[in-house]
Design a protein around this motif. Structure first.
Motif, PDB file in Angstrom:
ATOM      1  N   ALA A 113      30.870  47.621  29.108  1.00  0.00           N
ATOM      2  CA  ALA A 113      31.913  48.751  29.393  1.00  0.00           C
ATOM      3  C   ALA A 113      31.964  48.746  30.840  1.00  0.00           C
ATOM      4  CB  ALA A 113      31.265  50.101  28.688  1.00  0.00           C
ATOM      5  N   GLY A 114      32.862  49.671  31.059  1.00  0.00           N
ATOM      6  CA  GLY A 114      33.293  49.973  32.698  1.00  0.00           C
ATOM      7  C   GLY A 114      34.396  50.798  32.880  1.00  0.00           C
ATOM      8  N   ARG A 115      34.225  51.397  34.255  1.00  0.00           N
ATOM      9  CA  ARG A 115      35.552  52.182  34.870  1.00  0.00           C
ATOM     10  C   ARG A 115      35.625  51.457  36.076  1.00  0.00           C
ATOM     11  NH1 ARG A 115      35.171  58.289  34.434  1.00  0.00           N
ATOM     12  NH2 ARG A 115      36.123  57.998  32.454  1.00  0.00           N
ATOM     13  N   PHE A 116      36.837  51.173  36.412  1.00  0.00           N
ATOM     14  CA  PHE A 116      37.105  50.400  37.595  1.00  0.00           C
ATOM     15  C   PHE A 116      38.615  50.956  38.037  1.00  0.00           C
ATOM     16  CE2 PHE A 116      38.420  47.675  34.282  1.00  0.00           C
ATOM     17  CZ  PHE A 116      39.525  47.131  34.652  1.00  0.00           C
ATOM     18  N   GLY A 117      38.666  50.791  39.275  1.00  0.00           N
ATOM     19  CA  GLY A 117      40.110  51.229  39.990  1.00  0.00           C
ATOM     20  C   GLY A 117      39.957  51.375  41.474  1.00  0.00           C
ATOM     21  N   GLN A 118      41.238  51.921  42.044  1.00  0.00           N
ATOM     22  CA  GLN A 118      41.199  51.933  43.498  1.00  0.00           C
ATOM     23  C   GLN A 118      40.987  50.718  44.247  1.00  0.00           C
ATOM     24  OE1 GLN A 118      38.545  55.410  43.749  1.00  0.00           O
ATOM     25  NE2 GLN A 118      40.428  56.881  43.830  1.00  0.00           N
ATOM     26  N   GLY A 119      41.453  49.617  43.670  1.00  0.00           N
ATOM     27  CA  GLY A 119      41.282  48.267  44.302  1.00  0.00           C
ATOM     28  C   GLY A 119      40.525  47.289  43.712  1.00  0.00           C
ATOM     29  N   ASP A 120      39.655  47.790  42.636  1.00  0.00           N
ATOM     30  CA  ASP A 120      38.706  46.808  41.837  1.00  0.00           C
ATOM     31  C   ASP A 120      39.413  46.014  41.012  1.00  0.00           C
ATOM     32  OD1 ASP A 120      36.247  48.290  42.893  1.00  0.00           O
ATOM     33  OD2 ASP A 120      36.627  49.708  41.166  1.00  0.00           O
ATOM     34  N   LEU A 175      34.698  42.603  40.341  1.00  0.00           N
ATOM     35  CA  LEU A 175      34.989  42.164  41.591  1.00  0.00           C
ATOM     36  C   LEU A 175      35.293  43.737  42.226  1.00  0.00           C
ATOM     37  CD1 LEU A 175      35.429  39.244  40.369  1.00  0.00           C
ATOM     38  CD2 LEU A 175      37.249  38.954  42.113  1.00  0.00           C
ATOM     39  N   TRP A 176      34.215  44.416  42.819  1.00  0.00           N
ATOM     40  CA  TRP A 176      34.372  45.592  43.481  1.00  0.00           C
ATOM     41  C   TRP A 176      35.266  45.369  44.567  1.00  0.00           C
ATOM     42  CZ3 TRP A 176      33.294  49.042  39.886  1.00  0.00           C
ATOM     43  CH2 TRP A 176      32.391  48.775  38.954  1.00  0.00           C
ATOM     44  N   HIS A 177      36.119  46.452  45.027  1.00  0.00           N
ATOM     45  CA  HIS A 177      36.977  46.315  46.020  1.00  0.00           C
ATOM     46  C   HIS A 177      36.324  46.179  47.616  1.00  0.00           C
ATOM     47  CE1 HIS A 177      36.783  50.394  47.906  1.00  0.00           C
ATOM     48  NE2 HIS A 177      36.650  51.229  46.766  1.00  0.00           N
ATOM     49  N   GLU A 178      35.092  46.790  47.248  1.00  0.00           N
ATOM     50  CA  GLU A 178      34.128  46.636  48.589  1.00  0.00           C
ATOM     51  C   GLU A 178      33.748  45.301  49.125  1.00  0.00           C
ATOM     52  OE1 GLU A 178      32.982  50.692  46.622  1.00  0.00           O
ATOM     53  OE2 GLU A 178      33.483  48.554  46.115  1.00  0.00           O
ATOM     54  N   ASP A 179      33.755  44.345  47.841  1.00  0.00           N
ATOM     55  CA  ASP A 179      33.449  42.895  48.063  1.00  0.00           C
ATOM     56  C   ASP A 179      34.373  41.791  48.042  1.00  0.00           C
ATOM     57  OD1 ASP A 179      30.612  43.743  47.612  1.00  0.00           O
ATOM     58  OD2 ASP A 179      30.926  43.465  45.510  1.00  0.00           O
ATOM     59  N   ILE A 180      35.643  42.314  47.836  1.00  0.00           N
ATOM     60  CA  ILE A 180      36.966  41.582  48.100  1.00  0.00           C
ATOM     61  C   ILE A 180      37.393  41.431  49.356  1.00  0.00           C
ATOM     62  CG2 ILE A 180      39.243  41.202  47.334  1.00  0.00           C
ATOM     63  CD1 ILE A 180      38.621  42.822  44.721  1.00  0.00           C
ATOM     64  N   PRO A 181      37.296  40.289  50.163  1.00  0.00           N
ATOM     65  CA  PRO A 181      37.866  40.110  51.542  1.00  0.00           C
ATOM     66  C   PRO A 181      39.300  40.529  51.715  1.00  0.00           C
ATOM     67  CG  PRO A 181      37.350  38.028  50.472  1.00  0.00           C
ATOM     68  CD  PRO A 181      37.022  39.120  49.538  1.00  0.00           C
ATOM     69  N   ILE A 182      39.417  41.058  52.761  1.00  0.00           N
ATOM     70  CA  ILE A 182      40.972  41.523  53.400  1.00  0.00           C
ATOM     71  C   ILE A 182      41.133  40.889  54.814  1.00  0.00           C
ATOM     72  CG2 ILE A 182      42.432  43.186  54.042  1.00  0.00           C
ATOM     73  CD1 ILE A 182      41.234  44.994  51.796  1.00  0.00           C
ATOM     74  N   VAL A 183      42.115  39.868  54.653  1.00  0.00           N
ATOM     75  CA  VAL A 183      42.139  39.396  56.052  1.00  0.00           C
ATOM     76  C   VAL A 183      43.469  40.110  56.818  1.00  0.00           C
ATOM     77  CG1 VAL A 183      43.169  37.081  57.024  1.00  0.00           C
ATOM     78  CG2 VAL A 183      41.640  36.999  55.164  1.00  0.00           C
ATOM     79  N   ARG A 184      43.392  40.427  58.010  1.00  0.00           N
ATOM     80  CA  ARG A 184      44.248  41.121  58.862  1.00  0.00           C
ATOM     81  C   ARG A 184      44.871  40.283  59.820  1.00  0.00           C
ATOM     82  NH1 ARG A 184      44.035  46.385  56.993  1.00  0.00           N
ATOM     83  NH2 ARG A 184      41.974  47.013  55.887  1.00  0.00           N
ATOM     84  N   VAL A 242      42.413  38.934  49.403  1.00  0.00           N
ATOM     85  CA  VAL A 242      41.913  37.373  48.786  1.00  0.00           C
ATOM     86  C   VAL A 242      41.065  37.614  47.415  1.00  0.00           C
ATOM     87  CG1 VAL A 242      40.949  35.132  49.236  1.00  0.00           C
ATOM     88  CG2 VAL A 242      41.786  36.682  51.104  1.00  0.00           C
ATOM     89  N   ILE A 243      41.701  37.779  46.335  1.00  0.00           N
ATOM     90  CA  ILE A 243      41.299  38.057  44.963  1.00  0.00           C
ATOM     91  C   ILE A 243      40.741  36.798  44.364  1.00  0.00           C
ATOM     92  CG2 ILE A 243      41.560  38.991  42.687  1.00  0.00           C
ATOM     93  CD1 ILE A 243      43.980  40.749  44.300  1.00  0.00           C
ATOM     94  N   ALA A 244      41.372  35.659  44.748  1.00  0.00           N
ATOM     95  CA  ALA A 244      40.968  34.581  44.003  1.00  0.00           C
ATOM     96  C   ALA A 244      41.211  33.438  44.954  1.00  0.00           C
ATOM     97  CB  ALA A 244      41.541  34.148  42.658  1.00  0.00           C
ATOM     98  N   GLY A 245      40.587  32.380  45.323  1.00  0.00           N
ATOM     99  CA  GLY A 245      40.880  31.174  46.142  1.00  0.00           C
ATOM    100  C   GLY A 245      40.323  31.335  47.430  1.00  0.00           C
ATOM    101  N   ASP A 246      40.833  30.523  48.466  1.00  0.00           N
ATOM    102  CA  ASP A 246      40.405  30.632  49.840  1.00  0.00           C
ATOM    103  C   ASP A 246      41.670  30.609  50.866  1.00  0.00           C
ATOM    104  OD1 ASP A 246      39.806  29.102  52.320  1.00  0.00           O
ATOM    105  OD2 ASP A 246      37.971  28.930  51.682  1.00  0.00           O
ATOM    106  N   TYR A 247      41.526  31.771  51.416  1.00  0.00           N
ATOM    107  CA  TYR A 247      42.889  31.928  52.307  1.00  0.00           C
ATOM    108  C   TYR A 247      42.224  31.758  53.872  1.00  0.00           C
ATOM    109  CZ  TYR A 247      46.372  33.861  55.331  1.00  0.00           C
ATOM    110  OH  TYR A 247      47.326  33.874  56.476  1.00  0.00           O
TER     111      TYR A 247
END
Length: 332
Positions: free
Chosen positions: A98-105, A155-164, A172-177
């Motif tokens: 079970a889970g509750r996820f949102g706000q970027g998760d 994949l919690w949003h805190e752990d998903i990298p964001i490149v600026r 970057v949700i999947a793969g390598d940027y």
């Protein structure tokens, strides 16, 4: 049309996809305040409850009758990747997870040999509106992985990298940027092998900004889904929102935003290149496998349904969490 752009197509419901992707759908619903049952504090009259896919007053109930969403249903033979940018999704499944996820998760679920799950959209806030922005992407499994054990990963949003990059934001949700790797996908996924170059990148560009999408290492399918904004330009071709663009993968692609911010998703990957036979939520390689899957589901229900309701949701006060089949718990 330039050699960079292979195709331009309107975004329907669902979106047109290319191997290894099977399906992608974009949900944008401007839900009102919630009621005591976490459904809409609004009349449901005039809606085709149980199959409400027509936008009315800015939102839909989908297959939900009290709470919007998708009560329990089965899957076999592929993966669901669910990205919730706004709002929340409540997950329950036949494994007891079970889970509750949102706000970027993001939830990554390998259906494998078979699982039932529900995906409901609880309207948690009674004192304000409950907007939902959600993407669900179906990624195929090769024949060697069709019958792997089901797997559920957050994949919690805190752990998903964001490149600026200047005025551009690449999630970057999947793969390598450009050397920035996404969180590890589910272990049996086609995306788990870097040689398959599976990428899911959610990109936001400020107005009048420019972005160069780097070429892939090999020949892969690559599609851009322009879902929010007014206009962008690719190699001198002006493209309006709500269009998909098939792109050449072996060259850098320059993208220019118009007078507004633009949001799009890139789906990329090496094709699995196997026969695909689909029957609703079952995706196999042959019709015989589909027939066997239907029979198997009728006999086993893929483990049954351990929850009290087909449209199961969690307590309103419950925060973001994941409970895994082994009983372990993560909270955020």
């Amino acid at each position: 049309m330039s050699k960079t752009i292979k195709s331009i197509f309107p975004l329907g419901f669902p979106w047109q996809t290319e191997d290894p992707f099977l399906f992608s759908v974009y949900h944008l619903d401007h839900y009102p305040k919630g009621n005591d049952q976490m459904g809409p504090e609004a009349s449901l009259e005039g809606r085709n409850l149980g199959n409400d896919f027509i936008v009315k007053d800015g939102w839909r109930m989908y297959h939900g009758q009290t709470i919007p969403g998708f009560p329990y249903h089965p899957h076999r033979g592929f993966e669901t990747i669910t990205i919730v940018n706004k709002g929340f999704c409540d997950h329950s499944d036949s494994l007891g997870a079970a889970g509750r996820f949102g706000q970027g998760d993001v939830q990554w679920m390998t259906a494998g040999r078979g699982v039932q799950h529900s995906e409901m959209f609880p309207l948690l806030y009674k004192d304000q509106e409950n907007p939902l922005e959600l993407f669900q992407i179906w990624l195929n499994l090769p024949s060697t992985s069709k019958f792997v054990d089901p797997h559920f990963k957050m994949l919690w949003h805190e752990d998903i990298p964001i490149v600026r990059e200047n005025q551009v934001r690449i999630k970057v949700i999947a793969g390598d940027y450009r050397g920035m790797a996404a969180p590890t996908p589910a272990p049996d996924s086609w995306a788990a092998d870097p040689k398959n170059e599976v990428a899911i990148w959610n990109i936001h560009m400020d107005a009048h900004s420019a972005f160069t999408l780097p070429k892939a290492l090999t020949e892969v399918s690559r599609n851009l889904y322009f879902y929010e904004g007014a206009e962008l330009t690719i190699q001198d071709e002006k493209i309006k929102a709500n269009h998909g663009i098939g792109l050449a993968s072996r060259e850098d692609v320059t993208i220019q935003a118009g007078d507004t911010t633009v949001h799009f998703i890139i789906l990329q990957g090496k094709p699995i290149d196997e026969p695909v036979v689909q029957h609703g939520p079952f995706v196999m390689n042959t019709q015989e496998e589909i027939s066997a899957t239907i029979q198997d589901y009728q006999l086993t229900q893929f483990g049954g349904w351990p929850w009290p309701y087909a449209d199961n949701v969690h307590d309103r006060e419950q925060g973001r969490f994941a409970k895994y089949p082994d009983g372990s718990l993560e909270t955020k």
